[in-house]
Design a protein around this motif. Sequence first.
Motif, PDB file in Angstrom:
ATOM      1  N   GLY A  32      40.585  49.927  21.565  1.00  0.00           N
ATOM      2  CA  GLY A  32      39.669  51.060  21.707  1.00  0.00           C
ATOM      3  C   GLY A  32      40.182  52.071  22.715  1.00  0.00           C
ATOM      4  O   GLY A  32      40.096  53.283  22.485  1.00  0.00           O
ATOM      5  N   ALA A  33      40.731  51.590  23.827  1.00  0.00           N
ATOM      6  CA  ALA A  33      41.295  52.497  24.838  1.00  0.00           C
ATOM      7  C   ALA A  33      42.468  53.277  24.269  1.00  0.00           C
ATOM      8  O   ALA A  33      42.603  54.487  24.521  1.00  0.00           O
ATOM      9  N   ASN A  34      43.316  52.605  23.480  1.00  0.00           N
ATOM     10  CA  ASN A  34      44.458  53.300  22.862  1.00  0.00           C
ATOM     11  C   ASN A  34      43.988  54.372  21.884  1.00  0.00           C
ATOM     12  O   ASN A  34      44.554  55.471  21.832  1.00  0.00           O
ATOM     13  N   LEU A  35      42.957  54.053  21.102  1.00  0.00           N
ATOM     14  CA  LEU A  35      42.434  55.036  20.150  1.00  0.00           C
ATOM     15  C   LEU A  35      41.844  56.252  20.858  1.00  0.00           C
ATOM     16  O   LEU A  35      42.050  57.404  20.430  1.00  0.00           O
ATOM     17  N   LEU A  36      41.117  56.002  21.951  1.00  0.00           N
ATOM     18  CA  LEU A  36      40.563  57.125  22.723  1.00  0.00           C
ATOM     19  C   LEU A  36      41.675  57.984  23.315  1.00  0.00           C
ATOM     20  O   LEU A  36      41.559  59.219  23.367  1.00  0.00           O
ATOM     21  N   ASP A  37      42.742  57.345  23.763  1.00  0.00           N
ATOM     22  CA  ASP A  37      43.878  58.105  24.299  1.00  0.00           C
ATOM     23  C   ASP A  37      44.530  58.963  23.214  1.00  0.00           C
ATOM     24  O   ASP A  37      44.912  60.113  23.466  1.00  0.00           O
ATOM     25  N   GLN A  38      44.663  58.376  22.018  1.00  0.00           N
ATOM     26  CA  GLN A  38      45.238  59.145  20.907  1.00  0.00           C
ATOM     27  C   GLN A  38      44.355  60.343  20.569  1.00  0.00           C
ATOM     28  O   GLN A  38      44.851  61.456  20.342  1.00  0.00           O
ATOM     29  N   LEU A  39      43.054  60.092  20.543  1.00  0.00           N
ATOM     30  CA  LEU A  39      42.111  61.174  20.246  1.00  0.00           C
ATOM     31  C   LEU A  39      42.163  62.253  21.320  1.00  0.00           C
ATOM     32  O   LEU A  39      42.149  63.459  21.021  1.00  0.00           O
ATOM     33  N   ALA A  40      42.237  61.825  22.576  1.00  0.00           N
ATOM     34  CA  ALA A  40      42.324  62.788  23.676  1.00  0.00           C
ATOM     35  C   ALA A  40      43.602  63.608  23.589  1.00  0.00           C
ATOM     36  O   ALA A  40      43.602  64.814  23.888  1.00  0.00           O
ATOM     37  N   GLY A  49      44.912  58.056  29.692  1.00  0.00           N
ATOM     38  CA  GLY A  49      45.634  56.966  30.366  1.00  0.00           C
ATOM     39  C   GLY A  49      44.768  55.729  30.524  1.00  0.00           C
ATOM     40  O   GLY A  49      44.873  55.010  31.518  1.00  0.00           O
ATOM     41  N   LEU A  50      43.889  55.491  29.536  1.00  0.00           N
ATOM     42  CA  LEU A  50      42.985  54.345  29.601  1.00  0.00           C
ATOM     43  C   LEU A  50      43.749  53.054  29.351  1.00  0.00           C
ATOM     44  O   LEU A  50      44.616  52.986  28.485  1.00  0.00           O
ATOM     45  N   VAL A  51      43.422  52.048  30.110  1.00  0.00           N
ATOM     46  CA  VAL A  51      44.062  50.743  29.941  1.00  0.00           C
ATOM     47  C   VAL A  51      43.139  49.660  30.486  1.00  0.00           C
ATOM     48  O   VAL A  51      42.407  49.886  31.458  1.00  0.00           O
ATOM     49  N   VAL A  52      43.141  48.520  29.830  1.00  0.00           N
ATOM     50  CA  VAL A  52      42.439  47.347  30.363  1.00  0.00           C
ATOM     51  C   VAL A  52      43.423  46.649  31.288  1.00  0.00           C
ATOM     52  O   VAL A  52      44.455  46.158  30.828  1.00  0.00           O
ATOM     53  N   PRO A  53      43.150  46.591  32.571  1.00  0.00           N
ATOM     54  CA  PRO A  53      44.121  46.029  33.527  1.00  0.00           C
ATOM     55  C   PRO A  53      44.492  44.585  33.191  1.00  0.00           C
ATOM     56  O   PRO A  53      43.628  43.741  32.970  1.00  0.00           O
ATOM     57  N   SER A  54      45.814  44.340  33.097  1.00  0.00           N
ATOM     58  CA  SER A  54      46.353  42.997  32.854  1.00  0.00           C
ATOM     59  C   SER A  54      45.789  42.350  31.597  1.00  0.00           C
ATOM     60  O   SER A  54      45.618  41.127  31.542  1.00  0.00           O
ATOM     61  N   TYR A  55      45.515  43.159  30.571  1.00  0.00           N
ATOM     62  CA  TYR A  55      44.888  42.593  29.368  1.00  0.00           C
ATOM     63  C   TYR A  55      45.784  41.560  28.698  1.00  0.00           C
ATOM     64  O   TYR A  55      45.298  40.559  28.156  1.00  0.00           O
ATOM     65  N   ALA A  56      47.106  41.775  28.739  1.00  0.00           N
ATOM     66  CA  ALA A  56      48.020  40.805  28.122  1.00  0.00           C
ATOM     67  C   ALA A  56      47.989  39.476  28.874  1.00  0.00           C
ATOM     68  O   ALA A  56      47.991  38.397  28.263  1.00  0.00           O
ATOM     69  N   ASN A  57      47.945  39.555  30.198  1.00  0.00           N
ATOM     70  CA  ASN A  57      47.859  38.332  31.003  1.00  0.00           C
ATOM     71  C   ASN A  57      46.562  37.578  30.724  1.00  0.00           C
ATOM     72  O   ASN A  57      46.561  36.363  30.540  1.00  0.00           O
ATOM     73  N   PHE A  58      45.448  38.319  30.702  1.00  0.00           N
ATOM     74  CA  PHE A  58      44.158  37.671  30.461  1.00  0.00           C
ATOM     75  C   PHE A  58      44.096  37.062  29.055  1.00  0.00           C
ATOM     76  O   PHE A  58      43.572  35.963  28.874  1.00  0.00           O
ATOM     77  N   ALA A  59      44.642  37.776  28.075  1.00  0.00           N
ATOM     78  CA  ALA A  59      44.663  37.227  26.713  1.00  0.00           C
ATOM     79  C   ALA A  59      45.476  35.938  26.674  1.00  0.00           C
ATOM     80  O   ALA A  59      45.089  34.965  26.001  1.00  0.00           O
ATOM     81  N   GLY A  60      46.594  35.909  27.404  1.00  0.00           N
ATOM     82  CA  GLY A  60      47.407  34.692  27.464  1.00  0.00           C
ATOM     83  C   GLY A  60      46.679  33.548  28.150  1.00  0.00           C
ATOM     84  O   GLY A  60      46.729  32.397  27.682  1.00  0.00           O
ATOM     85  N   PHE A  61      46.009  33.848  29.265  1.00  0.00           N
ATOM     86  CA  PHE A  61      45.225  32.816  29.966  1.00  0.00           C
ATOM     87  C   PHE A  61      44.114  32.268  29.067  1.00  0.00           C
ATOM     88  O   PHE A  61      43.876  31.062  29.009  1.00  0.00           O
ATOM     89  N   PHE A  62      43.423  33.189  28.372  1.00  0.00           N
ATOM     90  CA  PHE A  62      42.323  32.774  27.499  1.00  0.00           C
ATOM     91  C   PHE A  62      42.841  31.918  26.335  1.00  0.00           C
ATOM     92  O   PHE A  62      42.186  30.962  25.925  1.00  0.00           O
ATOM     93  N   LEU A  63      44.009  32.284  25.802  1.00  0.00           N
ATOM     94  CA  LEU A  63      44.588  31.516  24.697  1.00  0.00           C
ATOM     95  C   LEU A  63      44.939  30.099  25.148  1.00  0.00           C
ATOM     96  O   LEU A  63      44.679  29.126  24.431  1.00  0.00           O
ATOM     97  N   THR A  64      45.527  29.984  26.337  1.00  0.00           N
ATOM     98  CA  THR A  64      45.856  28.660  26.879  1.00  0.00           C
ATOM     99  C   THR A  64      44.599  27.826  27.050  1.00  0.00           C
ATOM    100  O   THR A  64      44.556  26.650  26.668  1.00  0.00           O
ATOM    101  N   ALA A  65      43.559  28.427  27.624  1.00  0.00           N
ATOM    102  CA  ALA A  65      42.301  27.708  27.837  1.00  0.00           C
ATOM    103  C   ALA A  65      41.684  27.287  26.509  1.00  0.00           C
ATOM    104  O   ALA A  65      41.234  26.145  26.353  1.00  0.00           O
ATOM    105  N   ALA A  66      41.677  28.201  25.528  1.00  0.00           N
ATOM    106  CA  ALA A  66      41.107  27.879  24.216  1.00  0.00           C
ATOM    107  C   ALA A  66      41.864  26.726  23.569  1.00  0.00           C
ATOM    108  O   ALA A  66      41.257  25.819  22.980  1.00  0.00           O
ATOM    109  N   THR A  67      43.174  26.746  23.673  1.00  0.00           N
ATOM    110  CA  THR A  67      43.998  25.698  23.070  1.00  0.00           C
ATOM    111  C   THR A  67      43.689  24.338  23.661  1.00  0.00           C
ATOM    112  O   THR A  67      43.454  23.360  22.934  1.00  0.00           O
TER     113      THR A  67
END
Length: 200
Positions: A32-40, A49-67
């Motif tokens: 969603g942040a990327n789409l808003l940036d494209q629209l802007a 310049g919207l970004v979810v801070p450390s989203y890749a890290n959090f997604a990786g942590f969440f994936l490990t926990a889910a597994t």
Amino acid sequence: MRTFLDRLYALSGAIAAAFICAIALVVLAQVGANLLDQLASLVLGAPFGLVVPSYANFAGFFLTAATFFALAYTLKRGAHIRVTLAIQFLGPKARQVVEVWCILVGLSIAGFFTWHTFGLVSDSYRFGDMSTGMVAIPIWIPQGALVLGGGVLTIALLDELVVALSGRTPAHERANVGILEHVGEAERESDRAAAQGERR
């Protein structure tokens, strides 16, 4: 005790599902942040310049926990991949011996992993290790999911071992039989429907 263990496995599965949902939310937020940036960029000539801070890290942590939280739940539901090509031809006694041996091997590996991962988490906590990225968090927090998930898996395997040694059918084996019966019934229903269509 049976009720407590079943609730523990169900809780572990529910936590895994919650982490899967968290992954979806984090990724959707970043998309969603990327789409808003494209629209802007199209409308204003420059992105926000919207970004979810450390989203890749959090997604990786969440994936490990889910597994790891899902391991015990999926074991008890017969959803782990098992190669039964050889043991399906064994008699009841020989099959029980092989099942016990396999569960013992799995229990040893899960217990070994959980014990040494606990040591890793203790070291991370003691030395104050932090994650990399825009949002630095104590690394022992995501590592703790490995210990908790591995611990519940170890308990589930010990549970299955006790059941197998008592001569009863382990839960993962009963679940596999149920799945096969369901698939077989679905195939028979499909064949009946096809046969009726041909008669018409």
